[in-house]
Design a protein around this motif. Structure first.
Motif, PDB file in Angstrom:
ATOM      1  N   CYS A 153      -4.879   0.797   5.936  1.00  0.00           N
ATOM      2  CA  CYS A 153      -3.742   1.047   4.678  1.00  0.00           C
ATOM      3  C   CYS A 153      -4.068   1.609   3.603  1.00  0.00           C
ATOM      4  N   HIS A 154      -5.186   1.004   2.720  1.00  0.00           N
ATOM      5  CA  HIS A 154      -5.858   1.535   2.515  1.00  0.00           C
ATOM      6  C   HIS A 154      -5.883   2.659   1.243  1.00  0.00           C
ATOM      7  N   THR A 155      -6.257   3.570   2.384  1.00  0.00           N
ATOM      8  CA  THR A 155      -6.211   5.102   1.869  1.00  0.00           C
ATOM      9  C   THR A 155      -5.411   5.824   1.928  1.00  0.00           C
ATOM     10  N   ASN A 156      -3.718   5.228   1.788  1.00  0.00           N
ATOM     11  CA  ASN A 156      -2.693   5.930   1.084  1.00  0.00           C
ATOM     12  C   ASN A 156      -2.651   5.654  -0.372  1.00  0.00           C
ATOM     13  N   LEU A 157      -3.396   4.873  -1.046  1.00  0.00           N
ATOM     14  CA  LEU A 157      -3.703   4.298  -2.693  1.00  0.00           C
ATOM     15  C   LEU A 157      -4.348   5.256  -3.107  1.00  0.00           C
ATOM     16  N   GLU A 158      -5.352   5.770  -2.892  1.00  0.00           N
ATOM     17  CA  GLU A 158      -7.010   5.994  -3.124  1.00  0.00           C
ATOM     18  C   GLU A 158      -6.326   8.106  -2.677  1.00  0.00           C
ATOM     19  N   SER A 159      -5.620   8.568  -1.854  1.00  0.00           N
ATOM     20  CA  SER A 159      -4.223   9.240  -1.967  1.00  0.00           C
ATOM     21  C   SER A 159      -4.121  10.278  -3.069  1.00  0.00           C
ATOM     22  N   PHE A 181       0.833  -1.411   0.212  1.00  0.00           N
ATOM     23  CA  PHE A 181      -0.015  -0.066   0.267  1.00  0.00           C
ATOM     24  C   PHE A 181       0.688   1.702   0.218  1.00  0.00           C
ATOM     25  N   VAL A 182       2.164   1.059  -0.466  1.00  0.00           N
ATOM     26  CA  VAL A 182       2.752   2.461  -0.271  1.00  0.00           C
ATOM     27  C   VAL A 182       2.691   2.803  -2.126  1.00  0.00           C
ATOM     28  N   ASP A 183       3.175   4.173  -2.035  1.00  0.00           N
ATOM     29  CA  ASP A 183       3.283   4.503  -3.059  1.00  0.00           C
ATOM     30  C   ASP A 183       4.085   4.606  -3.459  1.00  0.00           C
ATOM     31  N   ASN A 184       5.130   3.688  -4.767  1.00  0.00           N
ATOM     32  CA  ASN A 184       6.396   3.155  -4.593  1.00  0.00           C
ATOM     33  C   ASN A 184       5.744   2.167  -5.512  1.00  0.00           C
ATOM     34  N   LYS A 227     -15.491  -6.016   2.320  1.00  0.00           N
ATOM     35  CA  LYS A 227     -16.266  -6.633   0.780  1.00  0.00           C
ATOM     36  C   LYS A 227     -15.255  -5.927  -0.280  1.00  0.00           C
ATOM     37  N   TRP A 228     -15.800  -4.527  -0.237  1.00  0.00           N
ATOM     38  CA  TRP A 228     -15.257  -3.925  -0.863  1.00  0.00           C
ATOM     39  C   TRP A 228     -13.469  -3.508  -1.626  1.00  0.00           C
ATOM     40  N   LEU A 229     -12.985  -3.818  -0.556  1.00  0.00           N
ATOM     41  CA  LEU A 229     -11.611  -3.919  -0.524  1.00  0.00           C
ATOM     42  C   LEU A 229     -11.040  -4.781  -1.161  1.00  0.00           C
ATOM     43  N   ARG A 230     -11.768  -6.307  -0.835  1.00  0.00           N
ATOM     44  CA  ARG A 230     -11.326  -7.997  -1.679  1.00  0.00           C
ATOM     45  C   ARG A 230     -12.195  -7.517  -3.667  1.00  0.00           C
ATOM     46  N   TYR A 231     -12.785  -6.361  -3.394  1.00  0.00           N
ATOM     47  CA  TYR A 231     -13.312  -6.247  -4.719  1.00  0.00           C
ATOM     48  C   TYR A 231     -11.650  -5.171  -5.499  1.00  0.00           C
ATOM     49  N   ARG A 232     -11.461  -4.463  -5.215  1.00  0.00           N
ATOM     50  CA  ARG A 232     -10.877  -2.612  -4.926  1.00  0.00           C
ATOM     51  C   ARG A 232      -9.536  -3.271  -5.294  1.00  0.00           C
ATOM     52  N   TYR A 233      -8.992  -4.490  -3.978  1.00  0.00           N
ATOM     53  CA  TYR A 233      -7.339  -4.464  -4.163  1.00  0.00           C
ATOM     54  C   TYR A 233      -7.183  -6.246  -4.568  1.00  0.00           C
ATOM     55  N   PRO A 278      -0.143  10.539  -1.540  1.00  0.00           N
ATOM     56  CA  PRO A 278      -0.368   9.872  -0.618  1.00  0.00           C
ATOM     57  C   PRO A 278       1.533  10.329   0.420  1.00  0.00           C
ATOM     58  N   ALA A 279       0.919  10.004   1.732  1.00  0.00           N
ATOM     59  CA  ALA A 279       1.431  10.215   2.483  1.00  0.00           C
ATOM     60  C   ALA A 279       2.973   9.340   2.554  1.00  0.00           C
ATOM     61  N   ILE A 280       2.414   7.886   2.253  1.00  0.00           N
ATOM     62  CA  ILE A 280       3.396   7.121   2.494  1.00  0.00           C
ATOM     63  C   ILE A 280       3.952   6.682   1.069  1.00  0.00           C
ATOM     64  N   TRP A 281       5.230   6.995   1.364  1.00  0.00           N
ATOM     65  CA  TRP A 281       5.521   6.576  -0.426  1.00  0.00           C
ATOM     66  C   TRP A 281       7.063   5.178   0.051  1.00  0.00           C
ATOM     67  N   SER A 282       7.524   5.068   1.419  1.00  0.00           N
ATOM     68  CA  SER A 282       8.478   4.147   1.027  1.00  0.00           C
ATOM     69  C   SER A 282       7.737   2.895   2.261  1.00  0.00           C
ATOM     70  N   CYS A 283       7.098   3.106   3.278  1.00  0.00           N
ATOM     71  CA  CYS A 283       7.294   2.337   3.928  1.00  0.00           C
ATOM     72  C   CYS A 283       5.848   3.040   5.262  1.00  0.00           C
ATOM     73  N   PHE A 284       5.289   2.232   5.923  1.00  0.00           N
ATOM     74  CA  PHE A 284       5.088   2.580   7.045  1.00  0.00           C
ATOM     75  C   PHE A 284       5.758   2.276   8.668  1.00  0.00           C
ATOM     76  N   ASN A 285       5.440   3.611   9.453  1.00  0.00           N
ATOM     77  CA  ASN A 285       5.532   3.241  10.472  1.00  0.00           C
ATOM     78  C   ASN A 285       5.387   2.190  11.229  1.00  0.00           C
TER      79      ASN A 285
END
Length: 120
Positions: free
Chosen positions: A55-61, A21-24, A101-107, A64-71
């Motif tokens: 974590c999914h909101t990071n990919l939808e921004s 879920f990182v922006d990389n 259910k939505w996350l299983r479909y979307r990701y 995205p605030a997180i591009w290398s790794c989450f803390n």
């Protein structure tokens, strides 16, 4: 008999899965190597019911605030907080059921990439 996952192992699994879920560029093979000793069905469940909801909101921004790794500590704290809310609120439980259910479909592609890299 299925291996019971310790809380440390679960935390390590969550940490590994959060990399999707990182922006990389995502190294799905590296994620698979980190989790390959665990049951794939359990890993998939952790991905969609614990990691993706946090974590999914990071990919939808847009930015995205997180591009290398989450803390790792924040990730674990956020997941535990979400699970506590889900356990203690029937409304939250219903909302999360629909979200998962939505996350299983979307990701779905994330799980497909990880599963394709797991040793058979």
């Amino acid at each position: 008999m299925e291996h019971l996952i310790t809380s440390k192992e679960r935390s390590d699994i969550r940490w590994a899965l959060s990399d999707a879920f990182v922006d990389n560029e995502v190294d799905y093979a590296a994620i698979a190597r980190e989790i390959e000793k665990f049951d794939p069905e359990t890993i998939e469940e952790i991905l969609f019911s614990e990691v993706a909801p946090v974590c999914h909101t990071n990919l939808e921004s847009t930015l995205p605030a997180i591009w290398s790794c989450f803390n790792k500590e924040e990730l674990e704290s956020d997941i535990k907080h979400m699970l506590s809310l889900r356990k203690n609120s029937s409304i939250r439980k219903m909302f999360d059921h629909l979200l998962i259910k939505w996350l299983r479909y979307r990701y779905k592609y994330i799980w497909v990439e990880i599963a394709n890299n797991l040793k058979k």
